[in-house]
Scaffold this active site. Sequence first.
Site, PDB file in Angstrom:
ATOM      1  N   ALA A 180       1.034  -1.334  -0.083  1.00 15.56           N
ATOM      2  CA  ALA A 180       0.126   0.006   0.017  1.00 15.56           C
ATOM      3  C   ALA A 180       0.854   1.435  -0.018  1.00 15.56           C
ATOM      4  CB  ALA A 180      -0.852  -0.239   1.168  1.00 15.56           C
ATOM      5  N   GLY A 184       0.506  -4.975   0.892  1.00 13.22           N
ATOM      6  CA  GLY A 184      -0.516  -5.273  -0.179  1.00 13.22           C
ATOM      7  C   GLY A 184      -0.166  -5.545  -1.330  1.00 13.22           C
ATOM      8  N   GLU A 206       4.046  -5.781   7.440  1.00 14.89           N
ATOM      9  CA  GLU A 206       2.958  -4.434   8.375  1.00 14.89           C
ATOM     10  C   GLU A 206       3.479  -4.627   9.625  1.00 14.89           C
ATOM     11  OE1 GLU A 206       2.202  -6.745   5.865  1.00 14.89           O
ATOM     12  OE2 GLU A 206       0.602  -5.704   4.549  1.00 14.89           O
TER      13      GLU A 206
HETATM   14  N1  CAA Z   1       4.451   3.443   0.046  1.00 16.92           N
HETATM   15  C1  CAA Z   1       5.072   4.669  -0.161  1.00 16.92           C
HETATM   16  N2  CAA Z   1       6.346   4.996  -0.392  1.00 16.92           N
HETATM   17  C2  CAA Z   1       7.119   3.884  -0.529  1.00 16.92           C
HETATM   18  C3  CAA Z   1       6.724   2.694  -0.160  1.00 16.92           C
HETATM   19  C4  CAA Z   1       5.341   2.444   0.146  1.00 16.92           C
HETATM   20  N3  CAA Z   1       4.969   1.133   0.494  1.00 16.92           N
HETATM   21  N4  CAA Z   1       7.782   1.692   0.036  1.00 16.92           N
HETATM   22  C5  CAA Z   1       8.759   2.402  -0.726  1.00 16.92           C
HETATM   23  N5  CAA Z   1       8.408   3.732  -0.708  1.00 16.92           N
HETATM   24  C6  CAA Z   1       9.072   4.938  -1.239  1.00 16.92           C
HETATM   25  C7  CAA Z   1      10.552   5.315  -0.010  1.00 16.92           C
HETATM   26  O1  CAA Z   1       9.926   6.313   0.505  1.00 16.92           O
HETATM   27  C8  CAA Z   1      11.457   5.945  -1.243  1.00 16.92           C
HETATM   28  O2  CAA Z   1      10.945   7.177  -1.602  1.00 16.92           O
HETATM   29  P1  CAA Z   1      11.784   8.430  -1.895  1.00 16.92           P
HETATM   30  O3  CAA Z   1      12.836   7.806  -2.939  1.00 16.92           O
HETATM   31  O4  CAA Z   1      10.962   9.465  -2.097  1.00 16.92           O
HETATM   32  O5  CAA Z   1      12.673   8.470  -0.488  1.00 16.92           O
HETATM   33  C9  CAA Z   1      11.277   5.166  -2.492  1.00 16.92           C
HETATM   34  O6  CAA Z   1      10.025   4.420  -2.363  1.00 16.92           O
HETATM   35  C10 CAA Z   1      12.240   4.082  -2.499  1.00 16.92           C
HETATM   36  O7  CAA Z   1      12.405   3.353  -1.065  1.00 16.92           O
HETATM   37  P2  CAA Z   1      13.825   2.928  -0.506  1.00 16.92           P
HETATM   38  O8  CAA Z   1      14.594   4.116  -0.432  1.00 16.92           O
HETATM   39  O9  CAA Z   1      13.310   2.133   0.922  1.00 16.92           O
HETATM   40  O10 CAA Z   1      14.148   1.948  -1.549  1.00 16.92           O
HETATM   41  P3  CAA Z   1      14.964   0.586  -1.424  1.00 16.92           P
HETATM   42  O11 CAA Z   1      15.305  -0.205  -2.578  1.00 16.92           O
HETATM   43  O12 CAA Z   1      15.991   0.421  -0.306  1.00 16.92           O
HETATM   44  O13 CAA Z   1      13.687  -0.566  -0.542  1.00 16.92           O
HETATM   45  C11 CAA Z   1      11.626  -1.439  -0.521  1.00 16.92           C
HETATM   46  C12 CAA Z   1      12.612  -1.043  -1.432  1.00 16.92           C
HETATM   47  C13 CAA Z   1      11.982  -2.887   0.029  1.00 16.92           C
HETATM   48  C14 CAA Z   1      10.350  -1.709  -1.050  1.00 16.92           C
HETATM   49  C15 CAA Z   1      11.402  -0.776   0.855  1.00 16.92           C
HETATM   50  O14 CAA Z   1      11.109   0.613   0.361  1.00 16.92           O
HETATM   51  C16 CAA Z   1      10.440  -0.998   1.847  1.00 16.92           C
HETATM   52  O15 CAA Z   1      10.465  -1.867   2.680  1.00 16.92           O
HETATM   53  N6  CAA Z   1       9.102  -0.461   1.664  1.00 16.92           N
HETATM   54  C17 CAA Z   1       7.998  -0.672   2.550  1.00 16.92           C
HETATM   55  C18 CAA Z   1       7.278  -1.959   2.554  1.00 16.92           C
HETATM   56  C19 CAA Z   1       6.126  -2.025   3.368  1.00 16.92           C
HETATM   57  O16 CAA Z   1       6.135  -1.829   4.399  1.00 16.92           O
HETATM   58  N7  CAA Z   1       5.186  -2.414   2.631  1.00 16.92           N
HETATM   59  C20 CAA Z   1       3.875  -2.613   3.456  1.00 16.92           C
HETATM   60  C21 CAA Z   1       2.917  -1.431   3.322  1.00 16.92           C
HETATM   61  S1  CAA Z   1       1.786  -1.494   4.354  1.00 16.92           S
HETATM   62  C22 CAA Z   1       0.304  -2.545   3.379  1.00 16.92           C
HETATM   63  O17 CAA Z   1       0.610  -2.839   2.369  1.00 16.92           O
HETATM   64  C23 CAA Z   1      -0.740  -2.527   4.404  1.00 16.92           C
HETATM   65  C24 CAA Z   1      -1.901  -3.351   3.880  1.00 16.92           C
HETATM   66  O18 CAA Z   1      -1.960  -4.453   3.945  1.00 16.92           O
HETATM   67  C25 CAA Z   1      -2.832  -2.885   2.862  1.00 16.92           C
END
Ligand code: CAA
Length: 693
Positions: A62, A101, A124
């Site tokens: 998400a 998500g 999450e």
């Molecule tokens: N939402 C919004 N922005 C996100 C995002 C997300 N889920 N995941 C990453 N981003 C953004 C970061 O803020 C960053 O933005 P900027 O470049 O503007 O700073 C950009 O994407 C790149 O992220 P990273 O610098 O972290 O890049 P990375 O390659 O080192 O890692 C990643 C990539 C593994 C996807 C890492 O960003 C990550 O772990 N993201 C979070 C994943 C997460 O927690 N997902 C679950 C979300 S909650 C959900 O989905 C609830 C549900 O059940 C509906």
Amino acid sequence: METVRLSQRGSVAIATIDNPPVNALSASLRAALVDALSRAAADPAVEAIVIAAAGRAFIAGADISEFGRPPVEPTLPDVLAIIEGSAKPVVAAIQGVALGGGLELALACHGRVAAPGAKLGLPEIKLGIIPGAGGTQRLPRVIGAAKAFPMMLGGEPISAEKAAAFGLADRIVEGDLVAAAIALAQELAAKGAPVKTAERADMLTQSDRETFEVLARDAAARSGDMPNALALIEAVRGVFTLPFGEGLAAERALFLKLVADDRSKALRYAFFAEREAAKVPGIDEGKAARQIKQAAVIGAGTMGGGIAMCFANAGIPVTVIETTQEQLDKGYARIRDTYGFSVKRGSLTEAARDQRMALITPKLGLEAAAEADIVIEAAFEEMSVKQEIFGALDGIAKQGAILASNTSYLDLATIAMATKRPQDVIGTHFFSPANVMKLLEIVRPAGVADDAVATAISLGRRLGKVPVVVGNCFGFVGNRMLEQRTRAAERLLIAGALPHEVDAALTGFGFKMGPFAMSDLAGNDIGWRTRKSRGRTAAVADAICERGWFGQKTGRGYYLYPDGARAGQRDPEVEALIAQVSKEQGVERRAMKPDEILARLLDPMVNEGAKILAEGIAARPGDIDTIWINGYNWPAWRGGPMHWADSVGLDVIVERLEGLAAESGDATLEPAPLLRKLTAERKGFADLKARVA
Ligand code: CAA
């Protein structure tokens, strides 16, 4: 730009998601996906659908930045219901990461293929929530609750290979992933109506339920301050007790409640603060960074050895340099033992250990640093020692090499003066144990070149660290604020609190250790030496050190450690000594509640943080919070000291500081001008969008 492109190969429609940087499921993407799916559903020439993605991620989940705002339709559960209910089979083609998500979307599909190296997970829990789009209901139906629950409780993603072994990925595909997804989609179409995950019950056996309940009991006992672990148990239990639709509704209700909780807000804040911290105005990490192919570390002590392991873990050859064979052997043996411990624990294979050890070369004499692209000095914390080393390195290191110091307090500009190349001299402050702790404070003295800073940031990432660039001053950001807490802890003892009460207030707040247990562990003599070098005194701490009570290593410090015990016991002699100091200073001791102790410990840190911001030593409040969460064990769900201060109210903190300054007669505890300014404007640190200084 189109966030979803619809194309067709034969009878299969391909919806390709393209929402850089990580394909987060934002409102516009969700709408575009629904549109693409409905067009594919309506097209009689289409018999199956593949959902693929462009870029480095399948879907990172998400869009976290949308949490806490009013929901925009179609919601993710709406989209997933459309996918699952599709009469034409839908197959997910997973490359990179499928997180949160993103994996929930894949679970709603009727088939999943994954590229080798892909990572699948429901992280999450780390954001203080639980999966909110069916993850708790669909994952157990696909792999069983006994495997699904630990995945959601730990939040760590699993590899594509493990996902295939669990039955989460139907196939692992080398080569053309989309072609393989098309092939699977066609096979499913040939079988008739697709099987919905929601209707599966084959994995939910009695023994699966029993195993889940055992794991759930254990998790409940360890859930501590995080309500989401309990919510997760409740949601997953629903797969055994509720029909799918009701389980889904129960999960959603728990998810929405947790999203609104301050703990999740703080964790989301910390997520974005960490990512912002590495962005330095005027520095482009991608540009002009120098190549780092070979490193050298000076000093094979605990820090030097830990830093060398960071390089080896990242596959970068590193030379560890000492002055005597004995110290070199000792340091090398310590590295081998640390890796050996990981092998014993099962977190590292023997082959990986051998590979890493082969990257570490022990050598005598600074000449061994001649070929290194970066030299990190981790020698004794004394300016004359540092200057001598840097002076010698100036004549040895190759041109363009970065000369870094791991100093935790000392002035980098003075160290740089020992060389004729201040543009290459920088601080890389690791935290102990260096191979474990995530934080890397990158200290930027005035003379260092921008491309050296960019190189240090990108190196930090390669080493798996959280890099934060800070300005050059005594103690930089982290230790400068820590000093305030240390002084506050000493004041508390004299005012009436006892070591165990101070420590309990901090562990009650969420730290793993309080200041006195911490000092006993690190060695009380370290702070004593620093105080002496700066002409400072601390009546209780000095008296304890004068008696040789340096902490765990001497069997006693603020606490007693009989027979090598790791947990300290109250020491009546120390408590009498503290009472004596209070008496000598004419202080009438009084009992204090944990909340008061906490405020007296943390408010001076916040005050120092405000000064650090005003001086431009830290660029943003979020940088300070990232430092404290990743280097000093500040509980992430409290968001760091500056976020915490906002949650308390800066007006409250200003008033308490005024009281503290008046009581102690210490003018440095007067509220900082920035704190007063923000309070007068009825603002918080969160309102400081741009750099203050
Ligand atoms: N939402 C919004 N922005 C996100 C995002 C997300 N889920 N995941 C990453 N981003 C953004 C970061 O803020 C960053 O933005 P900027 O470049 O503007 O700073 C950009 O994407 C790149 O992220 P990273 O610098 O972290 O890049 P990375 O390659 O080192 O890692 C990643 C990539 C593994 C996807 C890492 O960003 C990550 O772990 N993201 C979070 C994943 C997460 O927690 N997902 C679950 C979300 S909650 C959900 O989905 C609830 C549900 O059940 C509906």
